[in-house]
Design a protein around this motif. Structure first.
Motif, PDB file in Angstrom:
ATOM      1  N   GLU A 110      -3.453  -2.444   7.097  1.00  0.00           N
ATOM      2  CA  GLU A 110      -4.357  -1.884   6.098  1.00  0.00           C
ATOM      3  C   GLU A 110      -4.511  -0.375   6.266  1.00  0.00           C
ATOM      4  O   GLU A 110      -4.681   0.358   5.283  1.00  0.00           O
ATOM      5  CB  GLU A 110      -5.704  -2.596   6.174  1.00  0.00           C
ATOM      6  N   ALA A 111      -4.417   0.114   7.506  1.00  0.00           N
ATOM      7  CA  ALA A 111      -4.464   1.561   7.738  1.00  0.00           C
ATOM      8  C   ALA A 111      -3.241   2.247   7.138  1.00  0.00           C
ATOM      9  O   ALA A 111      -3.350   3.363   6.600  1.00  0.00           O
ATOM     10  CB  ALA A 111      -4.563   1.850   9.230  1.00  0.00           C
ATOM     11  N   LEU A 112      -2.079   1.601   7.223  1.00  0.00           N
ATOM     12  CA  LEU A 112      -0.880   2.174   6.607  1.00  0.00           C
ATOM     13  C   LEU A 112      -1.036   2.242   5.085  1.00  0.00           C
ATOM     14  O   LEU A 112      -0.655   3.238   4.459  1.00  0.00           O
ATOM     15  CB  LEU A 112       0.352   1.356   6.973  1.00  0.00           C
ATOM     16  N   LEU A 113      -1.570   1.201   4.485  1.00  0.00           N
ATOM     17  CA  LEU A 113      -1.798   1.211   3.039  1.00  0.00           C
ATOM     18  C   LEU A 113      -2.742   2.339   2.641  1.00  0.00           C
ATOM     19  O   LEU A 113      -2.505   3.053   1.652  1.00  0.00           O
ATOM     20  CB  LEU A 113      -2.372  -0.127   2.586  1.00  0.00           C
ATOM     21  N   GLU A 114      -3.813   2.507   3.388  1.00  0.00           N
ATOM     22  CA  GLU A 114      -4.767   3.565   3.070  1.00  0.00           C
ATOM     23  C   GLU A 114      -4.138   4.946   3.240  1.00  0.00           C
ATOM     24  O   GLU A 114      -4.400   5.860   2.447  1.00  0.00           O
ATOM     25  CB  GLU A 114      -6.012   3.435   3.955  1.00  0.00           C
ATOM     26  N   ALA A 115      -3.291   5.099   4.253  1.00  0.00           N
ATOM     27  CA  ALA A 115      -2.603   6.377   4.446  1.00  0.00           C
ATOM     28  C   ALA A 115      -1.681   6.687   3.275  1.00  0.00           C
ATOM     29  O   ALA A 115      -1.589   7.826   2.819  1.00  0.00           O
ATOM     30  CB  ALA A 115      -1.815   6.348   5.753  1.00  0.00           C
ATOM     31  N   ALA A 116      -1.001   5.666   2.769  1.00  0.00           N
ATOM     32  CA  ALA A 116      -0.135   5.866   1.606  1.00  0.00           C
ATOM     33  C   ALA A 116      -0.956   6.284   0.394  1.00  0.00           C
ATOM     34  O   ALA A 116      -0.578   7.192  -0.359  1.00  0.00           O
ATOM     35  CB  ALA A 116       0.646   4.584   1.306  1.00  0.00           C
ATOM     36  N   ARG A 117      -2.095   5.639   0.197  1.00  0.00           N
ATOM     37  CA  ARG A 117      -2.946   5.943  -0.958  1.00  0.00           C
ATOM     38  C   ARG A 117      -3.472   7.375  -0.915  1.00  0.00           C
ATOM     39  O   ARG A 117      -3.502   8.072  -1.929  1.00  0.00           O
ATOM     40  CB  ARG A 117      -4.132   4.983  -1.008  1.00  0.00           C
ATOM     41  N   THR A 118      -3.924   7.798   0.262  1.00  0.00           N
ATOM     42  CA  THR A 118      -4.598   9.083   0.388  1.00  0.00           C
ATOM     43  C   THR A 118      -3.639  10.226   0.702  1.00  0.00           C
ATOM     44  O   THR A 118      -3.977  11.392   0.493  1.00  0.00           O
ATOM     45  CB  THR A 118      -5.665   9.021   1.489  1.00  0.00           C
ATOM     46  N   GLY A 119      -2.464   9.885   1.234  1.00  0.00           N
ATOM     47  CA  GLY A 119      -1.538  10.930   1.659  1.00  0.00           C
ATOM     48  C   GLY A 119      -1.946  11.593   2.944  1.00  0.00           C
ATOM     49  O   GLY A 119      -1.404  12.636   3.315  1.00  0.00           O
ATOM     50  N   SER A 120      -2.900  11.003   3.645  1.00  0.00           N
ATOM     51  CA  SER A 120      -3.397  11.566   4.901  1.00  0.00           C
ATOM     52  C   SER A 120      -2.693  10.917   6.074  1.00  0.00           C
ATOM     53  O   SER A 120      -2.634   9.687   6.165  1.00  0.00           O
ATOM     54  CB  SER A 120      -4.909  11.348   5.032  1.00  0.00           C
ATOM     55  N   SER A 121      -2.174  11.733   6.965  1.00  0.00           N
ATOM     56  CA  SER A 121      -1.463  11.219   8.133  1.00  0.00           C
ATOM     57  C   SER A 121      -2.385  10.351   8.960  1.00  0.00           C
ATOM     58  O   SER A 121      -3.578  10.629   9.111  1.00  0.00           O
ATOM     59  CB  SER A 121      -0.944  12.375   8.983  1.00  0.00           C
ATOM     60  N   THR A 122      -1.823   9.263   9.475  1.00  0.00           N
ATOM     61  CA  THR A 122      -2.626   8.335  10.254  1.00  0.00           C
ATOM     62  C   THR A 122      -1.817   7.800  11.415  1.00  0.00           C
ATOM     63  O   THR A 122      -0.587   7.804  11.395  1.00  0.00           O
ATOM     64  CB  THR A 122      -3.105   7.152   9.391  1.00  0.00           C
ATOM     65  N   SER A 123      -2.496   7.362  12.438  1.00  0.00           N
ATOM     66  CA  SER A 123      -1.852   6.694  13.558  1.00  0.00           C
ATOM     67  C   SER A 123      -2.355   5.268  13.613  1.00  0.00           C
ATOM     68  O   SER A 123      -3.552   5.012  13.447  1.00  0.00           O
ATOM     69  CB  SER A 123      -2.179   7.407  14.881  1.00  0.00           C
ATOM     70  N   THR A 124      -1.432   4.325  13.817  1.00  0.00           N
ATOM     71  CA  THR A 124      -1.844   2.931  13.934  1.00  0.00           C
ATOM     72  C   THR A 124      -2.314   2.602  15.341  1.00  0.00           C
ATOM     73  O   THR A 124      -2.716   1.486  15.622  1.00  0.00           O
ATOM     74  CB  THR A 124      -0.675   1.999  13.586  1.00  0.00           C
ATOM     75  N   GLY A 125      -2.251   3.569  16.264  1.00  0.00           N
ATOM     76  CA  GLY A 125      -2.582   3.284  17.646  1.00  0.00           C
ATOM     77  C   GLY A 125      -1.460   2.491  18.296  1.00  0.00           C
ATOM     78  O   GLY A 125      -0.293   2.570  17.895  1.00  0.00           O
ATOM     79  N   GLU A 126      -1.766   1.735  19.295  1.00  0.00           N
ATOM     80  CA  GLU A 126      -0.759   0.933  19.978  1.00  0.00           C
ATOM     81  C   GLU A 126      -0.359  -0.247  19.098  1.00  0.00           C
ATOM     82  O   GLU A 126      -1.205  -1.078  18.755  1.00  0.00           O
ATOM     83  CB  GLU A 126      -1.305   0.441  21.329  1.00  0.00           C
ATOM     84  N   THR A 127       0.897  -0.294  18.710  1.00  0.00           N
ATOM     85  CA  THR A 127       1.371  -1.426  17.936  1.00  0.00           C
ATOM     86  C   THR A 127       1.834  -2.529  18.881  1.00  0.00           C
ATOM     87  O   THR A 127       1.866  -2.350  20.096  1.00  0.00           O
ATOM     88  CB  THR A 127       2.520  -1.017  17.026  1.00  0.00           C
ATOM     89  N   GLY A 128       2.172  -3.666  18.289  1.00  0.00           N
ATOM     90  CA  GLY A 128       2.663  -4.784  19.089  1.00  0.00           C
ATOM     91  C   GLY A 128       4.085  -4.574  19.529  1.00  0.00           C
ATOM     92  O   GLY A 128       4.691  -3.516  19.321  1.00  0.00           O
ATOM     93  N   PRO A 129       4.689  -5.610  20.123  1.00  0.00           N
ATOM     94  CA  PRO A 129       6.053  -5.490  20.637  1.00  0.00           C
ATOM     95  C   PRO A 129       7.068  -5.272  19.537  1.00  0.00           C
ATOM     96  O   PRO A 129       6.855  -5.641  18.383  1.00  0.00           O
ATOM     97  CB  PRO A 129       6.280  -6.827  21.357  1.00  0.00           C
ATOM     98  N   ALA A 130       8.196  -4.644  19.915  1.00  0.00           N
ATOM     99  CA  ALA A 130       9.253  -4.332  18.978  1.00  0.00           C
ATOM    100  C   ALA A 130      10.601  -4.697  19.584  1.00  0.00           C
ATOM    101  O   ALA A 130      10.732  -4.860  20.807  1.00  0.00           O
ATOM    102  CB  ALA A 130       9.231  -2.848  18.625  1.00  0.00           C
ATOM    103  N   SER A 131      11.614  -4.842  18.754  1.00  0.00           N
ATOM    104  CA  SER A 131      12.991  -5.096  19.192  1.00  0.00           C
ATOM    105  C   SER A 131      13.798  -3.828  19.029  1.00  0.00           C
ATOM    106  O   SER A 131      13.853  -3.260  17.942  1.00  0.00           O
ATOM    107  CB  SER A 131      13.631  -6.232  18.365  1.00  0.00           C
ATOM    108  N   GLU A 132      14.415  -3.383  20.107  1.00  0.00           N
ATOM    109  CA  GLU A 132      15.236  -2.191  20.044  1.00  0.00           C
ATOM    110  C   GLU A 132      16.515  -2.456  19.245  1.00  0.00           C
ATOM    111  O   GLU A 132      17.022  -3.582  19.216  1.00  0.00           O
ATOM    112  CB  GLU A 132      15.592  -1.710  21.456  1.00  0.00           C
ATOM    113  N   VAL A 133      17.014  -1.413  18.611  1.00  0.00           N
ATOM    114  CA  VAL A 133      18.284  -1.536  17.899  1.00  0.00           C
ATOM    115  C   VAL A 133      19.368  -1.916  18.896  1.00  0.00           C
ATOM    116  O   VAL A 133      19.523  -1.288  19.946  1.00  0.00           O
ATOM    117  CB  VAL A 133      18.638  -0.208  17.199  1.00  0.00           C
ATOM    118  N   GLY A 134      20.095  -2.981  18.589  1.00  0.00           N
ATOM    119  CA  GLY A 134      21.143  -3.452  19.490  1.00  0.00           C
ATOM    120  C   GLY A 134      20.625  -4.218  20.681  1.00  0.00           C
ATOM    121  O   GLY A 134      21.397  -4.678  21.527  1.00  0.00           O
ATOM    122  N   GLY A 135      19.272  -4.393  20.734  1.00  0.00           N
ATOM    123  CA  GLY A 135      18.684  -5.081  21.873  1.00  0.00           C
ATOM    124  C   GLY A 135      18.611  -6.576  21.692  1.00  0.00           C
ATOM    125  O   GLY A 135      18.987  -7.123  20.684  1.00  0.00           O
TER     126      GLY A 135
END
Length: 223
Positions: A198-223
């Motif tokens: 929801e923070a990403l959606l609000e950032a898109a609407r307002t055009g204001s830079s935002t940080s999501t803070g610590e996100t969950g786990p991710a898969s590296e490219v080729g990992g």
């Protein structure tokens, strides 16, 4: 009323678990269209504009404020998909890999959110299916997304992952937020909570830079 709600929930679960032959292209409960039927896994991609730097969780993100590249490609059934940052509409572009376990968790989470809240009318959502690897499981990507009743318009990347490279992808799932002026507002990678989405959606609407803070786990490219 309770019986109706239970029946609807059972129907949704059946749709998500009934195998690879789920029909695509129909209306989804969120107001979008379930990803189209089709067995194509890659397609031609045309990139316009300069590529974004690779995403690294650096603060500040060097991509913020840069014009996002334009993408023209195709969906699973060969229909044209155009992602045009210069059309005056804010956007979120999501990059997914069929084999990524975190994408496999994020797709149903976002689908549930969209079914509960509806497709945004003021932010355009797009997905890009990339890094296709038939030997890595959960293949083909179109069948996976249809099982999940994924309603977000989805473009196929090419075999060289031109779209992913142009947007600076380094891990999955990957999100690029673009303001109405066509410039990058923020980027994130990894599983997102509801509040982070929801923070990403609000950032898109307002055009204001935002940080999501610590996100969950991710898969590296080729990992």
């Amino acid at each position: 009323m309770l019986v109706v709600l239970l029946a609807a929930g059972i129907a949704l679960l059946a749709t998500r678990s009934s195998g690879d032959d789920v029909a695509g292209g129909g209306a989804s409960p969120s107001g979008g269209t379930v990803v189209p039927s089709g067995d194509r896994s890659t397609g031609p991609v045309q990139v316009t504009g300069s590529a974004l730097p690779a995403f690294s969780q650096a603060t500040p993100d060097p991509a913020v404020g840069q014009p996002a590249p334009g993408l023209v490609g195709e969906s699973f059934d060969g229909e044209a998909v155009r992602i045009d940052p210069g059309d005056g509409r804010p956007k979120i572009v999501m990059f997914l890999a069929h084999w990524c376990p975190h994408c496999q968790k994020e797709v149903p989470r976002l689908t549930d959110w969209l079914e509960a809240n509806g497709m945004p009318t003021d932010v355009d959502l797009y997905a890009v299916s990339t890094a296709v690897a038939p030997d890595r499981g959960n293949y083909p990507p179109g069948a996976w997304l249809r099982r999940e009743a994924w309603p977000v318009p989805t473009m196929l990347d090419d075999q060289d992952q031109a779209a992913a490279s142009a947007y600076g992808l380094s891990s999955f799932p990957y999100f690029v937020v673009i303001g109405a002026d066509g410039r990058v507002v923020g980027r994130a990678s990894g599983e997102l909570s509801t509040s982070q989405w929801e923070a990403l959606l609000e950032a898109a609407r307002t055009g204001s830079s935002t940080s999501t803070g610590e996100t969950g786990p991710a898969s590296e490219v080729g990992g």
